[in-house]
Design an enzyme around this catalytic site. Structure first.
Site, PDB file in Angstrom:
ATOM      1  N   GLY A 118       1.829  -2.441  -6.415  1.00 54.11           N
ATOM      2  CA  GLY A 118       1.758  -1.351  -5.467  1.00 54.11           C
ATOM      3  C   GLY A 118       0.218  -0.872  -6.088  1.00 54.11           C
ATOM      4  N   GLY A 156       6.113   2.301 -10.607  1.00 54.82           N
ATOM      5  CA  GLY A 156       4.877   3.383 -10.559  1.00 54.82           C
ATOM      6  C   GLY A 156       5.430   4.166 -12.500  1.00 54.82           C
ATOM      7  N   GLU A 205      11.848   2.445  -2.355  1.00 59.64           N
ATOM      8  CA  GLU A 205      11.773   4.529  -2.314  1.00 59.64           C
ATOM      9  C   GLU A 205      12.505   4.217  -1.242  1.00 59.64           C
ATOM     10  OE1 GLU A 205       7.613   3.461  -4.650  1.00 59.64           O
ATOM     11  OE2 GLU A 205       7.671   3.879  -2.481  1.00 59.64           O
ATOM     12  N   SER A 263       5.068  -2.040 -11.729  1.00 59.62           N
ATOM     13  CA  SER A 263       4.511  -1.797 -12.570  1.00 59.62           C
ATOM     14  C   SER A 263       2.953  -2.622 -12.889  1.00 59.62           C
ATOM     15  CB  SER A 263       4.522  -0.952 -14.104  1.00 59.62           C
ATOM     16  OG  SER A 263       4.539   0.112 -13.532  1.00 59.62           O
ATOM     17  N   HIS A 287      12.773  -2.029  -0.153  1.00 61.17           N
ATOM     18  CA  HIS A 287      12.664  -1.295  -1.026  1.00 61.17           C
ATOM     19  C   HIS A 287      13.197   0.240  -1.970  1.00 61.17           C
ATOM     20  CE1 HIS A 287       8.984   0.771  -3.286  1.00 61.17           C
ATOM     21  NE2 HIS A 287       8.508  -0.547  -2.866  1.00 61.17           N
ATOM     22  N   TRP A 346       0.209  -1.352   0.198  1.00 63.30           N
ATOM     23  CA  TRP A 346      -0.133  -0.101   0.000  1.00 63.30           C
ATOM     24  C   TRP A 346       0.637   0.786   0.543  1.00 63.30           C
ATOM     25  CZ3 TRP A 346      -3.927  -1.393   4.172  1.00 63.30           C
ATOM     26  CH2 TRP A 346      -4.765  -2.009   3.753  1.00 63.30           C
ATOM     27  N   LYS A 347       2.378   1.377   0.075  1.00 64.34           N
ATOM     28  CA  LYS A 347       2.981   2.649   0.439  1.00 64.34           C
ATOM     29  C   LYS A 347       2.380   2.976   1.153  1.00 64.34           C
ATOM     30  CE  LYS A 347       4.392   1.969  -4.430  1.00 64.34           C
ATOM     31  NZ  LYS A 347       5.543   1.720  -4.977  1.00 64.34           N
TER      32      LYS A 347
END
Length: 252
Positions: free
Chosen positions: A233, A172, A96, A212, A94, A9-10
């Site tokens: 994601g 993303g 990010e 993606s 991750h 879910w980030k």
């Protein structure tokens, strides 16, 4: 080996929306032979656990952890704390966090090892940037990251690691890595695992693809024997759409 699909879910969904997502997703018709997990923000773990009750689907996971069980580490969450929520797994490394917070391979290794000691499966993320890809350094980068991130991490037992190959340039972007390229990287990852842990243990470690992934392309990845599942994601934020993705991953 059963395929595994993980929703990440980030930084979305506080406790109220997290509980609603879990309740909605539990109404979805899901493949019986598919393992499904959801990586939830720390603040929403209690709500997600409450909504799950004793249900085994989806498995509950975290998005990050610190490597000490307690101490003067303001703002951090320990493996022992996560264990109290009954977590099955936790993401570490991750991209990010690497890009935005400067997380290093050494930090990832310490986190993964700490999770194992707590009986929580670490899902170790690795992947190359667009610049590294254009230089033809994908396999070199992934092999180096993996070797560094698995220092002190055991390859067997109930908390054996899973690996998530997530090319940074694909996350993303709407431009996923091709199934063939993902297959080639996954083969290289498996070779590293065999060298480190031996063939028997390495074959029990699941390697996921992330970047993606959506209901339209998930079957292309999961259908290959070299890809053991996916890390999803944005396509996991809607429980019905994620249910559709799970069904597409393993059609009846």
């Amino acid at each position: 080996m059963r395929k595994l699909v993980i929703a990440n879910w980030k930084m979305y969904y506080g406790p109220v929306k997290a509980g609603a997502w879990i309740r909605a997703f539990r109404r979805e018709r899901l493949p019986k032979d598919l393992d499904i997990g959801v990586a939830v923000p720390h603040v929403s773990l209690a709500a997600a656990r409450s909504s799950l009750g004793r249900a085994g689907v989806p498995l509950l996971g975290g998005q990050d952890v610190f490597w000490a069980n307690d101490g003067a580490y303001t703002g951090e969450i320990s493996p022992a704390m996560l264990k109290e929520f009954g977590l099955s797994f936790c993401l570490v490394g991750h991209s990010e966090r690497r890009v935005n917070l400067g997380e290093t391979d050494e930090m990832v290794a310490k986190k993964a090892a700490a999770l194992q000691k707590a009986g929580i499966q670490p899902v170790v993320c690795v992947g190359e940037t667009d610049a590294q890809k254009k230089k033809g350094e994908t396999l070199k980068v992934v092999r180096a990251q993996l070797a560094a991130c698995l220092q002190g991490v055991k390859g067997d037992g109930a908390a054996r690691p899973a690996i998530a190959y997530e090319p940074v340039w694909a996350i993303g972007s709407g431009k996923p890595c091709s199934p063939l390229d993902a297959k080639n990287v996954h083969e290289a990852i498996r070779e590293v695992l065999v060298k480190k842990y031996g063939k028997a243990s390495a074959q029990e470690i699941r390697i996921l693809y992330g970047g993606s992934v959506d209901p339209r392309n998930v079957a292309e990845y999961v259908s290959t024997t070299h890809v053991d599942g996916v890390l999803v994601g944005s396509s996991s934020l809607d429980p019905r759409a994620f249910g559709m993705l799970c069904r597409a991953a393993l059609p009846a």
